[in-house]
Every structure is written in C-alpha cells, then in structure tokens.
Scaffold this motif. Structure first.
Motif, mmCIF file in Angstrom:
data_model
loop_
_atom_site.group_PDB
_atom_site.id
_atom_site.type_symbol
_atom_site.label_atom_id
_atom_site.label_comp_id
_atom_site.label_asym_id
_atom_site.label_seq_id
_atom_site.Cartn_x
_atom_site.Cartn_y
_atom_site.Cartn_z
ATOM 1 N N MET A 1 0.883 -0.993 0.110
ATOM 2 C CA MET A 1 -0.009 -0.001 0.092
ATOM 3 C C MET A 1 0.737 1.291 -0.078
ATOM 4 O O MET A 1 1.445 1.464 1.044
ATOM 5 C CB MET A 1 -0.961 0.078 1.284
ATOM 6 C CG MET A 1 -2.050 -1.137 1.184
ATOM 7 S SD MET A 1 -3.105 -0.778 2.625
ATOM 8 C CE MET A 1 -2.145 -1.848 3.927
ATOM 9 N N ARG A 2 0.980 1.992 -1.108
ATOM 10 C CA ARG A 2 1.690 3.307 -1.309
ATOM 11 C C ARG A 2 0.731 4.359 -0.490
ATOM 12 O O ARG A 2 -0.233 3.951 0.005
ATOM 13 C CB ARG A 2 1.906 3.613 -2.436
ATOM 14 C CG ARG A 2 3.042 2.643 -3.230
ATOM 15 C CD ARG A 2 3.305 2.766 -4.673
ATOM 16 N NE ARG A 2 3.996 1.787 -5.280
ATOM 17 C CZ ARG A 2 5.543 2.027 -5.308
ATOM 18 N NH1 ARG A 2 6.046 3.043 -4.656
ATOM 19 N NH2 ARG A 2 6.217 0.858 -5.616
ATOM 20 N N GLY A 3 1.029 5.503 -0.538
ATOM 21 C CA GLY A 3 0.302 6.530 0.086
ATOM 22 C C GLY A 3 -1.054 6.637 -0.365
ATOM 23 O O GLY A 3 -2.014 6.668 0.338
ATOM 24 N N GLN A 4 -1.323 6.419 -1.585
ATOM 25 C CA GLN A 4 -2.787 6.565 -2.071
ATOM 26 C C GLN A 4 -3.497 5.270 -1.530
ATOM 27 O O GLN A 4 -4.718 5.614 -1.281
ATOM 28 C CB GLN A 4 -2.961 6.809 -3.649
ATOM 29 C CG GLN A 4 -4.340 7.168 -4.140
ATOM 30 C CD GLN A 4 -4.957 8.387 -3.448
ATOM 31 O OE1 GLN A 4 -4.100 9.411 -3.360
ATOM 32 N NE2 GLN A 4 -6.208 8.328 -3.163
ATOM 33 N N GLY A 5 -3.015 4.225 -1.513
ATOM 34 C CA GLY A 5 -3.548 3.057 -0.995
ATOM 35 C C GLY A 5 -3.802 2.874 0.190
ATOM 36 O O GLY A 5 -4.852 2.546 0.829
ATOM 37 N N CYS A 6 -2.924 3.701 1.163
ATOM 38 C CA CYS A 6 -3.274 3.815 2.568
ATOM 39 C C CYS A 6 -4.490 4.561 2.932
ATOM 40 O O CYS A 6 -5.505 4.334 3.498
ATOM 41 C CB CYS A 6 -2.270 4.557 3.379
ATOM 42 S SG CYS A 6 -0.827 3.394 3.425
ATOM 43 N N ARG A 7 -4.619 5.725 2.004
ATOM 44 C CA ARG A 7 -5.829 6.828 2.030
ATOM 45 C C ARG A 7 -7.091 5.770 1.291
ATOM 46 O O ARG A 7 -8.257 6.142 2.175
ATOM 47 C CB ARG A 7 -5.755 7.845 1.152
ATOM 48 C CG ARG A 7 -4.381 8.808 1.297
ATOM 49 C CD ARG A 7 -4.483 9.443 2.772
ATOM 50 N NE ARG A 7 -4.123 8.527 3.884
ATOM 51 C CZ ARG A 7 -2.958 7.904 4.306
ATOM 52 N NH1 ARG A 7 -1.774 8.553 3.325
ATOM 53 N NH2 ARG A 7 -2.630 7.361 5.134
ATOM 54 N N GLU A 8 -7.044 5.004 0.649
ATOM 55 C CA GLU A 8 -8.156 4.130 0.226
ATOM 56 C C GLU A 8 -8.551 3.186 1.063
ATOM 57 O O GLU A 8 -9.879 3.064 1.235
ATOM 58 C CB GLU A 8 -7.601 3.527 -1.268
ATOM 59 C CG GLU A 8 -8.793 2.980 -1.850
ATOM 60 C CD GLU A 8 -8.501 2.540 -3.417
ATOM 61 O OE1 GLU A 8 -9.414 2.110 -4.050
ATOM 62 O OE2 GLU A 8 -7.175 2.479 -3.671
ATOM 63 N N VAL A 9 -7.610 2.598 1.891
ATOM 64 C CA VAL A 9 -7.739 1.520 3.034
ATOM 65 C C VAL A 9 -8.760 2.409 4.062
ATOM 66 O O VAL A 9 -9.656 1.910 4.772
ATOM 67 C CB VAL A 9 -6.662 0.913 3.423
ATOM 68 C CG1 VAL A 9 -7.235 0.217 4.584
ATOM 69 C CG2 VAL A 9 -6.207 -0.029 2.432
#
Length: 209
Positions: free
Chosen positions: A94-102
């Motif tokens: 999970m990159r930055g945007q993936g972290c926000r999506e989670v």
C-alpha cells in the motif's frame, strides 16, 4: 491538473506506505488458485473492499505468480519466492494513495490492520513509512531545521551523523538522514512544491512533510 486534497490545517500524522510479506499455507491436496482466491477475498473483506473491487491482474511482478488489486491502489502478490519456513510467499503493498483508500473503506484503525497481517496471517512487515504533515509552518520550517542542523544542535542514532540536501528551489529541498539501503531513513521535504511540480492543484499555502 489534479485536485490533490481539501484544505488542511495543523499537524497530521499518517501512514504513507505499508508492505508486508506473509506465507501461503497450502496443503498437498489443495488447489493453489482456489486457496489464493479465498485468501484474497478474506483480506479484501477485512479491509472493507467489496468483491466487485477485486481485480485479478494479467501480469505479476517481483517473481510472484499471481497479482490482484483491491480498489485502485492496493496490490496483493501471491505464490512467490519460498520463505525460510518452506511456504511460498505473499505480499501486500500500500503506497500513500493505497493507505488513504484503505482508510476510506474501513473503520478499523492501523493497529488492527497491522495485527491482522502480522498475527492472523503471520506476516513480517517489510516497509513502513510514517509521515508527519505540517500545514501551517508552526513546527516544521525547513529553514529553521537546516539552521539548527548546521549549528550542530541535534543528536541522531543514524550511523552517518550528517544530513544530505537534495532538490532545488523550484521543486523544493529535502533534508535526508540515512538511505534507501538503511533500515531507517528520515526525510524532511517541501511537499507543497513537490506536488505543484507534478502538476497537482493544492489547496495549501504551506505543506512540509
């Protein structure tokens, strides 16, 4: 030009990157792809993703046999290089945007997510980035930090006690301790200028990370 985010104030701490390797526990009489699909659904459900948001990729990277995406920015790689335990490896990234999506998909906090991957799935984290964002300049002005460093008014646990300065005035400067080869690295940089240089529209007048 992208609208990056709504106007922010104060100081915020966020998880900006998380990756973890965990074993693919497969019995001799079990079909690998069936177990993998069940595992992907299990992980997706835990993190709040609907089955319609699971996508099996046509390719895989890093010597993994299968690759799935959850939503737009979370990557699952499965059936990869063998671990010391003898099991094939799996990986979530999970990159930055993936972290926000989670965060947008689940009410679970990061401690619960870390516990899920490290205890339930018996995984080992391979990278964790923690970002501290100052949106007002009250605590993290680069000029003040550099002045303090240049005067030697600091202590550090890094083997190399000196910092490295990267960048330029247009795209922003970054102050770095450690390196990508280190187990730890600290980077202080002008996030606002970095995003503007990428063509993103930012609703901030100040943003140091």
């Amino acid at each position: 030009m992208l609208q990056y985010l709504e106007h922010q104030e104060g100081v915020k701490i966020v998880i900006d990157y998380f990756s973890c390797t965990f074993p693919l526990k497969l019995k001799e009489d079990e079909l690998e792809l069936i177990i993998i699909e069940d595992l992907v659904k299990y992980i997706a459900e835990y993190m709040g993703f609907d089955s319609s948001e699971i996508n099996k990729e046509d390719y895989s990277t890093n010597r993994f046999k299968y690759q799935y995406s959850l939503g737009e920015s979370v990557t699952l790689r499965l059936s990869g290089p063998t671990l010391v335990t003898g099991y094939k490896s799996c990986q979530i990234e999970m990159r930055g945007q993936g972290c926000r999506e989670v965060e947008a998909h689940t009410s679970k906090n990061w401690i619960e997510i870390f516990t899920f991957f490290t205890l339930i799935l018996q995984g080992s984290p391979t990278r964790l980035d923690i970002a501290i964002d100052d949106y007002e300049g009250k605590y993290c002005k680069q000029e003040t930090i550099k002045e303090t460093l240049d005067k030697g008014n600091y202590i550090t646990s890094f083997r190399n006690k000196d910092y490295t300065l990267h960048g330029n005035e247009k795209n922003g400067w970054s102050i770095q301790f450690g390196s990508h080869k280190s187990t730890q690295m600290l980077v202080i940089y002008d996030k606002l200028k970095e995003q503007i240089a990428k063509g993103n529209s930012i609703e901030q007048t100040f943003w140091t990370r």
